[in-house]
Scaffold this motif. Structure first.
Motif, PDB file in Angstrom:
ATOM      1  N   TYR A 107       0.834  -1.204   0.000  1.00 17.55           N
ATOM      2  CA  TYR A 107       0.000   0.000   0.000  1.00 17.55           C
ATOM      3  C   TYR A 107       0.869   1.254   0.000  1.00 17.55           C
ATOM      4  CZ  TYR A 107      -3.200   3.646   1.245  1.00 17.55           C
ATOM      5  OH  TYR A 107      -3.907   4.827   1.244  1.00 17.55           O
ATOM      6  N   ARG A 108       1.887   1.278   0.848  1.00 19.93           N
ATOM      7  CA  ARG A 108       2.807   2.437   0.869  1.00 19.93           C
ATOM      8  C   ARG A 108       3.485   2.600  -0.492  1.00 19.93           C
ATOM      9  NH1 ARG A 108       3.809   0.098   5.847  1.00 19.93           N
ATOM     10  NH2 ARG A 108       5.804  -0.756   5.163  1.00 19.93           N
TER      11      ARG A 108
ATOM     12  N   ARG B 236      -7.137   1.708   0.772  1.00 21.13           N
ATOM     13  CA  ARG B 236      -7.822   1.977  -0.486  1.00 21.13           C
ATOM     14  C   ARG B 236      -7.255   1.089  -1.594  1.00 21.13           C
ATOM     15  NH1 ARG B 236      -6.758   7.238  -3.283  1.00 21.13           N
ATOM     16  NH2 ARG B 236      -6.970   6.282  -5.285  1.00 21.13           N
ATOM     17  N   HIS B 237      -8.161   0.475  -2.348  1.00 19.66           N
ATOM     18  CA  HIS B 237      -7.743  -0.404  -3.443  1.00 19.66           C
ATOM     19  C   HIS B 237      -8.904  -0.569  -4.419  1.00 19.66           C
ATOM     20  CE1 HIS B 237      -9.838  -3.079  -0.660  1.00 19.66           C
ATOM     21  NE2 HIS B 237     -10.074  -3.873  -1.682  1.00 19.66           N
ATOM     22  N   ASN B 238      -8.580  -1.003  -5.591  1.00 21.35           N
ATOM     23  CA  ASN B 238      -9.590  -1.367  -6.593  1.00 21.35           C
ATOM     24  C   ASN B 238      -9.562  -2.873  -6.719  1.00 21.35           C
ATOM     25  OD1 ASN B 238     -10.338   1.300  -7.334  1.00 21.35           O
ATOM     26  ND2 ASN B 238      -8.457   1.449  -8.524  1.00 21.35           N
ATOM     27  N   PHE B 239     -10.737  -3.472  -6.692  1.00 25.09           N
ATOM     28  CA  PHE B 239     -10.857  -4.923  -6.800  1.00 25.09           C
ATOM     29  C   PHE B 239     -11.591  -5.248  -8.097  1.00 25.09           C
ATOM     30  CE2 PHE B 239     -13.316  -8.810  -6.162  1.00 25.09           C
ATOM     31  CZ  PHE B 239     -12.304  -9.700  -5.878  1.00 25.09           C
ATOM     32  N   ILE B 240     -10.976  -6.100  -8.888  1.00 24.30           N
ATOM     33  CA  ILE B 240     -11.602  -6.549 -10.136  1.00 24.30           C
ATOM     34  C   ILE B 240     -11.638  -8.065 -10.104  1.00 24.30           C
ATOM     35  CG2 ILE B 240     -11.432  -6.605 -12.660  1.00 24.30           C
ATOM     36  CD1 ILE B 240      -9.806  -3.959 -12.420  1.00 24.30           C
ATOM     37  N   GLU B 241     -12.826  -8.620 -10.250  1.00 18.02           N
ATOM     38  CA  GLU B 241     -12.980 -10.070 -10.259  1.00 18.02           C
ATOM     39  C   GLU B 241     -13.198 -10.543 -11.687  1.00 18.02           C
ATOM     40  OE1 GLU B 241     -15.459 -13.537  -7.891  1.00 18.02           O
ATOM     41  OE2 GLU B 241     -15.923 -11.429  -7.560  1.00 18.02           O
ATOM     42  N   LEU B 242     -12.393 -11.496 -12.102  1.00 17.66           N
ATOM     43  CA  LEU B 242     -12.514 -12.036 -13.455  1.00 17.66           C
ATOM     44  C   LEU B 242     -13.225 -13.368 -13.436  1.00 17.66           C
ATOM     45  CD1 LEU B 242      -8.934 -11.266 -14.763  1.00 17.66           C
ATOM     46  CD2 LEU B 242     -10.985  -9.916 -15.075  1.00 17.66           C
TER      47      LEU B 242
ATOM     48  N   ILE C  86      -8.226  -8.639   3.998  1.00 16.16           N
ATOM     49  CA  ILE C  86      -7.283  -7.887   4.840  1.00 16.16           C
ATOM     50  C   ILE C  86      -7.218  -6.433   4.403  1.00 16.16           C
ATOM     51  CG2 ILE C  86      -4.837  -7.646   5.438  1.00 16.16           C
ATOM     52  CD1 ILE C  86      -4.749 -10.728   5.585  1.00 16.16           C
ATOM     53  N   LEU C  87      -7.198  -6.164   3.113  1.00 15.06           N
ATOM     54  CA  LEU C  87      -7.216  -4.774   2.645  1.00 15.06           C
ATOM     55  C   LEU C  87      -8.450  -4.046   3.161  1.00 15.06           C
ATOM     56  CD1 LEU C  87      -5.981  -5.286  -1.013  1.00 15.06           C
ATOM     57  CD2 LEU C  87      -4.761  -4.049   0.799  1.00 15.06           C
ATOM     58  N   ASN C  88      -9.593  -4.715   3.122  1.00 12.25           N
ATOM     59  CA  ASN C  88     -10.828  -4.119   3.637  1.00 12.25           C
ATOM     60  C   ASN C  88     -10.747  -3.902   5.151  1.00 12.25           C
ATOM     61  OD1 ASN C  88     -12.070  -3.968   1.113  1.00 12.25           O
ATOM     62  ND2 ASN C  88     -13.046  -5.965   1.339  1.00 12.25           N
TER      63      ASN C  88
ATOM     64  N   GLN D 141       2.199   2.023  -9.431  1.00 12.93           N
ATOM     65  CA  GLN D 141       1.081   1.092  -9.549  1.00 12.93           C
ATOM     66  C   GLN D 141       1.458  -0.277  -8.988  1.00 12.93           C
ATOM     67  OE1 GLN D 141      -0.147   0.178 -13.577  1.00 12.93           O
ATOM     68  NE2 GLN D 141      -2.273  -0.010 -12.925  1.00 12.93           N
ATOM     69  N   VAL D 142       0.537  -0.864  -8.239  1.00 16.33           N
ATOM     70  CA  VAL D 142       0.718  -2.202  -7.692  1.00 16.33           C
ATOM     71  C   VAL D 142      -0.483  -3.035  -8.130  1.00 16.33           C
ATOM     72  CG1 VAL D 142       0.864  -3.606  -5.590  1.00 16.33           C
ATOM     73  CG2 VAL D 142       1.998  -1.368  -5.683  1.00 16.33           C
ATOM     74  N   ILE D 143      -0.192  -4.159  -8.782  1.00 16.19           N
ATOM     75  CA  ILE D 143      -1.246  -5.066  -9.252  1.00 16.19           C
ATOM     76  C   ILE D 143      -0.992  -6.427  -8.610  1.00 16.19           C
ATOM     77  CG2 ILE D 143      -2.274  -6.221 -11.247  1.00 16.19           C
ATOM     78  CD1 ILE D 143      -1.273  -3.813 -12.936  1.00 16.19           C
TER      79      ILE D 143
END
Length: 119
Positions: A86-87, A113-119, A106-108, A93-95
């Motif tokens: 996160y830092r 703050r993060h973006n979550f994309i489910e494929l 854990i992020l939640n 950018q971190v993917i």
């Protein structure tokens, strides 16, 4: 990096010309990688890869792309690594690709703050 992700348990990585890896603990003792747990070894490899990217990137901020690299981590290790990432994400950018829900949970939980994309 290693100090940050191990809660200061280990403070440095030493790699000799034969690629033998040792870590330095808080009492300045050298510890062979073979004497460490699988989770700690994974942390060492992660810290080494990030460290190498820091050396080669120079002025550019290279993205960090990780594919299911945390399966050996217990929850405490995962919390440490996600806080570190996160830092890092504040500057680049971190993917993270994963087939688990632990990272998102854990992020939640940490309200990172993060973006979550489910494929």
């Amino acid at each position: 990096i290693l100090s940050s992700i191990t809660n200061d348990k280990y403070k440095d990585i030493k790699i000799d010309e034969n690629l033998n890896i040792k870590v330095v603990d808080t009492k300045d003792r050298l510890i062979d990688i073979e004497n460490l747990s699988a989770g700690t070894i994974e942390q060492i490899y992660f810290a080494t890869r990030i460290g190498i990217s820091e050396v080669i990137r120079q002025e550019d901020k290279l993205p960090i792309i990780i594919d299911d690299a945390f399966v050996q981590y217990d929850d405490n290790r995962l919390i440490n690594i996600l806080n570190f990432l996160y830092r890092e994400s504040l500057d680049r950018q971190v993917i993270i690709f994963t087939c688990q829900n632990r990272e998102r949970e854990i992020l939640n939980k940490l309200s990172l703050r993060h973006n979550f994309i489910e494929l």
